[in-house]
Scaffold this motif. Structure first.
Motif, short mmCIF file in Angstrom:
data_model
loop_
_atom_site.label_atom_id
_atom_site.label_comp_id
_atom_site.label_asym_id
_atom_site.label_seq_id
_atom_site.Cartn_x
_atom_site.Cartn_y
_atom_site.Cartn_z
N SER A 1 0.84 -1.20 0.00
CA SER A 1 0.00 0.00 0.00
C SER A 1 0.87 1.25 0.00
O SER A 1 2.10 1.17 0.13
CB SER A 1 -0.93 0.01 1.24
OG SER A 1 -0.15 0.05 2.43
N TRP B 1 3.57 0.69 -2.71
CA TRP B 1 2.82 0.21 -3.87
C TRP B 1 3.03 1.10 -5.07
O TRP B 1 3.19 0.62 -6.20
CB TRP B 1 1.34 0.11 -3.52
CG TRP B 1 0.44 -0.14 -4.68
CD1 TRP B 1 -0.65 0.60 -5.05
CD2 TRP B 1 0.52 -1.20 -5.65
NE1 TRP B 1 -1.24 0.08 -6.18
CE2 TRP B 1 -0.54 -1.04 -6.56
CE3 TRP B 1 1.40 -2.27 -5.83
CZ2 TRP B 1 -0.75 -1.89 -7.65
CZ3 TRP B 1 1.20 -3.13 -6.91
CH2 TRP B 1 0.13 -2.94 -7.79
N GLY C 1 -3.01 -8.38 1.30
CA GLY C 1 -2.82 -7.22 0.45
C GLY C 1 -1.66 -7.39 -0.51
O GLY C 1 -1.73 -6.99 -1.67
N ARG D 1 -1.58 -7.45 -4.72
CA ARG D 1 -0.72 -6.59 -5.53
C ARG D 1 0.08 -7.41 -6.54
O ARG D 1 0.26 -6.98 -7.69
CB ARG D 1 0.23 -5.80 -4.64
CG ARG D 1 -0.43 -4.83 -3.67
CD ARG D 1 -1.41 -3.90 -4.35
NE ARG D 1 -1.78 -2.80 -3.48
CZ ARG D 1 -2.72 -1.91 -3.75
NH1 ARG D 1 -3.42 -2.01 -4.88
NH2 ARG D 1 -2.98 -0.92 -2.92
#
Length: 260
Positions: A11, A15, A37, A41
Motif C-alpha cells: 500500500s 505500492w 494485500g 498486488r
C-alpha cells in the motif's frame, strides 16, 4: 533488467514505487506484513517478473528469506527500497514504552539490518539503496517523539553508511518527505498501541504517494544523495535550527491537538 526489492509494498508509497518500477521494466521482490494485500498486488502486476514474500520486516529471518529468494529467483539485486514504516500520534508522557520500541524497530533497526544483510548482492551490481526518512527526523513534532527519534536515528546511521558503502560503488539516497497521503498516518498508533483516535495535524501540502514515487525514481536516476521534495518543510527545518523558540511557538499552535 534491474531487480528491485521494496518493503512495505502492499500500500501507500511502497505500492506506487512498485507500480512505477514495474512499468519501466524492472523485476520486483515485494514484501509486506499484510499478506493478503501483498498477494493482491502481485496478482495485479502479474507473477512473470514479480515475487511477493510476506512477513514482519523486524524479523531477521525474513531478511534472510528475502535475500535468498532474490538470489534464487533473480540472481541479483540492483535497488533496495527501505520503505516500510510506522508512526504514532500520542503525547510522550502518556505513551507506552512498547509503542516507542515498536516504532524504533520498524523505522530504524529493520531498514539498517536489512541493508547490511543485502550488501553482498548490492556490491555485485554496484547497486543503490533508498531509505525513506522524514522531515520529522530533522525537527521536533508534537505527539511524535518516537517517530522523530526513529527517523533521526535512520538519517544519522545512513548518512554514515553512505560514505562506507560508497567505497564499493553502492549509491545511497535518503528521502525526506513531509506529509504524504498514505496509510502510515491512517494506521498510526495511539498511546496504548491501538490505532490513534484523533486526526493528524499537518503543515504544508499533503502530497500523493504517486507524486513522491516519481520524484524518488528521478533522484535515483540522477544518483542523488538526498531528496527534500517539500520546500515548506525544508524551510521549517531551517527555522528550527536558526530560531528554535519561534519554531516551537508555531509548532505548538499548529499541533496543539496532538496533546489530547
Amino acid at each position: 533488467m534491474r531487480v528491485v526489492l521494496i518493503t512495505g509494498a502492499a500500500s501507500g508509497l511502497g505500492w506506487q514505487l512498485a507500480r512505477a518500477c514495474h512499468a519501466r521494466g524492472d523485476a520486483l521482490l515485494l514484501t509486506d506484513i499484510d499478506s493478503q494485500g501483498l498477494a493482491a498486488r502481485v496478482d495485479t502486476l502479474g507473477a512473470e517478473r514479480v515475487l511477493g514474500v510476506p512477513g514482519d520486516i523486524t524479523d531477521p529471518a525474513l531478511h534472510e528469506q528475502l535475500l535468498e529468494a532474490c538470489r534464487q529467483r533473480f540472481g541479483r539485486l540492483d535497488v533496495l527500497f527501505n520503505n516500510a514504516g510506522i508512526t504514532h500520534r500520542s503525547p510522550t508522557v502518556r505513551t507506552a514504552p512498547a509503542v516507542f520500541r515498536k516504532v524504533m524497530a520498524v523505522d530504524y533497526h529493520a531498514p539498517l539490518e536489512l541493508t547490511l544483510a543485502a550488501l553482498p548482492l548490492l556490491r555485485e551490481s554496484r547497486g543503490q539503496v533508498a531509505a525513506i526518512g522524514s522531515m520529522a527526523g530533522w525537527m521536533p513534532v508534537l505527539g511524535r517523539a518516537g517517530y522523530c527519534a526513529a527517523k533521526s536515528a535512520l538519517s544519522q546511521a545512513f548518512e554514515v553508511l553512505r560514505a562506507e558503502i560508497g567505497l564499493d560503488g553502492i549509491g545511497l539516497l535518503l528521502v525526506y518527505p513531509s506529509f504524504l497521503d498514505t496509510p502510515i498516518d491512517r494506521n498510526a498508533l495511539g498511546a496504548d498501541g491501538q490505532p490513534a483516535r484523533h486526526a493528524r495535524s499537518t503543515i504544508g501540502n499533503v502530497r500523493s504517494a504517486e507524486w513522491m514515487a516519481e520524484a524518488i525514481l528521478v533522484a535515483l536516476r540522477q544518483r542523488r544523495e538526498r531528496l527534500f521534495p517539500d520546500r515548506g518543510s525544508w524551510l521549517a527545518s531551517l527555522l528550527w535550527r536558526l530560531a528554535p523558540a519561534l519554531y516551537y511557538r508555531q509548532m505548538s499552535r499548529r499541533f496543539a491537538g496532538e496533546l489530547r
